[in-house]
Every structure is written in structure tokens, then in C-alpha cells.
Design a protein around this motif. Sequence first.
Motif, PDB file in Angstrom:
ATOM      1  N   VAL A 170      -3.989   6.958  -1.930  1.00 37.88           N
ATOM      2  CA  VAL A 170      -4.292   6.191  -1.029  1.00 37.88           C
ATOM      3  C   VAL A 170      -2.953   4.575  -0.903  1.00 37.88           C
ATOM      4  N   TYR A 171      -2.179   4.414  -0.013  1.00 30.23           N
ATOM      5  CA  TYR A 171      -1.056   3.961  -0.401  1.00 30.23           C
ATOM      6  C   TYR A 171      -0.399   2.488   1.223  1.00 30.23           C
ATOM      7  N   ASP A 172      -2.281   2.299   1.390  1.00 29.32           N
ATOM      8  CA  ASP A 172      -1.959   1.440   2.629  1.00 29.32           C
ATOM      9  C   ASP A 172      -3.557   0.877   3.184  1.00 29.32           C
ATOM     10  N   ILE A 173      -4.053   0.237   3.279  1.00 22.56           N
ATOM     11  CA  ILE A 173      -5.176  -0.760   4.415  1.00 22.56           C
ATOM     12  C   ILE A 173      -5.008  -1.080   5.440  1.00 22.56           C
ATOM     13  N   LEU A 174      -5.639  -0.735   6.279  1.00 20.62           N
ATOM     14  CA  LEU A 174      -5.251  -1.219   8.212  1.00 20.62           C
ATOM     15  C   LEU A 174      -6.726  -2.529   8.187  1.00 20.62           C
ATOM     16  N   LYS A 175      -8.319  -1.646   7.857  1.00 22.02           N
ATOM     17  CA  LYS A 175      -8.883  -2.962   8.075  1.00 22.02           C
ATOM     18  C   LYS A 175      -9.693  -3.266   6.323  1.00 22.02           C
ATOM     19  N   HIS A 176      -9.818  -4.839   6.417  1.00 20.15           N
ATOM     20  CA  HIS A 176     -10.221  -5.578   5.112  1.00 20.15           C
ATOM     21  C   HIS A 176     -12.050  -6.276   5.568  1.00 20.15           C
ATOM     22  N   ASP A 192     -14.101  -5.519   8.165  1.00 23.27           N
ATOM     23  CA  ASP A 192     -13.577  -5.615   8.851  1.00 23.27           C
ATOM     24  C   ASP A 192     -13.011  -6.940  10.203  1.00 23.27           C
ATOM     25  N   GLN A 193     -12.029  -7.245   9.007  1.00 19.86           N
ATOM     26  CA  GLN A 193     -10.605  -7.546   9.897  1.00 19.86           C
ATOM     27  C   GLN A 193      -9.524  -7.070   9.512  1.00 19.86           C
ATOM     28  N   ASP A 194      -8.794  -6.563  11.823  1.00 18.86           N
ATOM     29  CA  ASP A 194      -7.717  -6.034  11.193  1.00 18.86           C
ATOM     30  C   ASP A 194      -6.358  -7.047  10.480  1.00 18.86           C
ATOM     31  N   ILE A 195      -5.893  -6.227   9.240  1.00 21.52           N
ATOM     32  CA  ILE A 195      -4.926  -7.116   8.665  1.00 21.52           C
ATOM     33  C   ILE A 195      -3.380  -6.386   8.966  1.00 21.52           C
ATOM     34  N   ARG A 196      -3.809  -5.420   9.643  1.00 21.17           N
ATOM     35  CA  ARG A 196      -2.220  -4.922  10.394  1.00 21.17           C
ATOM     36  C   ARG A 196      -0.770  -5.448  10.246  1.00 21.17           C
ATOM     37  N   ASN A 197      -1.485  -7.251  10.362  1.00 24.50           N
ATOM     38  CA  ASN A 197      -0.388  -7.775  11.028  1.00 24.50           C
ATOM     39  C   ASN A 197      -0.039  -8.611   9.179  1.00 24.50           C
ATOM     40  N   GLU A 198      -0.453  -8.321   7.668  1.00 23.69           N
ATOM     41  CA  GLU A 198       0.544  -8.606   7.266  1.00 23.69           C
ATOM     42  C   GLU A 198       0.477  -8.008   6.639  1.00 23.69           C
ATOM     43  N   THR A 199       1.364  -8.671   5.377  1.00 21.75           N
ATOM     44  CA  THR A 199       3.058  -7.469   4.916  1.00 21.75           C
ATOM     45  C   THR A 199       2.106  -5.989   4.197  1.00 21.75           C
ATOM     46  N   LEU A 200       3.318  -5.006   4.012  1.00 25.50           N
ATOM     47  CA  LEU A 200       3.009  -4.282   3.512  1.00 25.50           C
ATOM     48  C   LEU A 200       3.227  -4.541   1.920  1.00 25.50           C
ATOM     49  N   SER A 201       3.570  -6.094   1.678  1.00 24.73           N
ATOM     50  CA  SER A 201       3.527  -5.882  -0.222  1.00 24.73           C
ATOM     51  C   SER A 201       2.192  -6.695   0.115  1.00 24.73           C
ATOM     52  N   ARG A 228      -0.939  -6.358   1.904  1.00 27.35           N
ATOM     53  CA  ARG A 228      -1.713  -5.337   1.712  1.00 27.35           C
ATOM     54  C   ARG A 228      -1.561  -3.856   0.662  1.00 27.35           C
ATOM     55  N   THR A 229      -0.744  -3.344  -0.119  1.00 32.56           N
ATOM     56  CA  THR A 229      -1.042  -3.341  -1.180  1.00 32.56           C
ATOM     57  C   THR A 229      -1.509  -4.051  -2.093  1.00 32.56           C
ATOM     58  N   THR A 230      -0.705  -5.334  -2.167  1.00 29.54           N
ATOM     59  CA  THR A 230      -2.099  -6.415  -3.681  1.00 29.54           C
ATOM     60  C   THR A 230      -3.652  -6.358  -2.993  1.00 29.54           C
ATOM     61  N   LEU A 231      -3.668  -6.295  -1.910  1.00 27.28           N
ATOM     62  CA  LEU A 231      -5.297  -6.434  -1.830  1.00 27.28           C
ATOM     63  C   LEU A 231      -5.835  -4.576  -1.763  1.00 27.28           C
ATOM     64  N   HIS A 276      -4.653  -2.829  -3.972  1.00 25.00           N
ATOM     65  CA  HIS A 276      -4.441  -2.898  -6.058  1.00 25.00           C
ATOM     66  C   HIS A 276      -5.774  -3.383  -6.574  1.00 25.00           C
ATOM     67  N   HIS A 277      -6.520  -4.914  -5.521  1.00 23.37           N
ATOM     68  CA  HIS A 277      -7.552  -5.336  -6.250  1.00 23.37           C
ATOM     69  C   HIS A 277      -8.473  -5.100  -6.274  1.00 23.37           C
ATOM     70  N   ILE A 278      -8.597  -4.164  -5.206  1.00 20.44           N
ATOM     71  CA  ILE A 278     -10.144  -3.723  -4.515  1.00 20.44           C
ATOM     72  C   ILE A 278     -10.442  -2.644  -5.510  1.00 20.44           C
ATOM     73  N   LEU A 279      -8.862  -1.221  -5.644  1.00 22.91           N
ATOM     74  CA  LEU A 279      -9.283  -0.395  -6.584  1.00 22.91           C
ATOM     75  C   LEU A 279     -10.089  -0.502  -7.866  1.00 22.91           C
ATOM     76  N   GLU A 280      -9.204  -2.054  -8.505  1.00 27.41           N
ATOM     77  CA  GLU A 280      -9.763  -2.125  -9.563  1.00 27.41           C
ATOM     78  C   GLU A 280     -11.217  -2.743  -9.986  1.00 27.41           C
TER      79      GLU A 280
END
Length: 86
Positions: free
Chosen positions: A1-7, A9-18, A20-23, A25-29
Motif C-alpha cells: 500500500v502506498y497511500d491512505i485517503l480516509k481514516h 471516517d475522515q477524508d484526509i486527502r488535504n493532508e500532505t503525503l508525508s 498521510r504516510t506517517t499515519l 505507517h503507524h496503522i500498519l505497525e
Amino acid sequence: VYDILKHEDQDIRNETLSKRTTLLHHILEKHTTEHSILLSERLHITDEGSLAYFREQASLVGAEGLMIKNKLGTYQDGRKRNGWYK
């Protein structure tokens, strides 16, 4: 997986890729198992020479290509935009 757009129930597309990637990573951990989903490798490309090299490597392993994104950019719908290119 390379991106996350919703977390949560919140649309997080307006967050930076950096961010979203950090988030992501934490979810997958938190959900690591023997058969986990892996975070796609991130490459730091600084010039056209390294871009050409990585495109060739992707081709050699049968990959469609590279997803190139600005780590400080937000998600944009469509195939090609200011902050990213597939």
C-alpha cells in the motif's frame, strides 16, 4: 500500500503525503502479522538520471512504472497534477 485517503471516517486527502504516510505507517505497525500489508518503498529522486534509473529498474521487474509524488503535496484526483505523476 502506498497511500491512505480516509481514516476513521475522515477524508484526509488535504493532508500532505508525508503526514498521510506517517499515519499509514503507524496503522500498519499496530496491525503487524505474518501476512501483513506492506508499505511501498519510498525512493528519493533528485535528478533526471536517478529517475531514468528507477524507471528502468521498474521495467526490469515487470512493474507498470513509478508513482512520483511531492511529499509535501496533497492528494489530487486524476492522472497527472502539479504535485505528482504516474
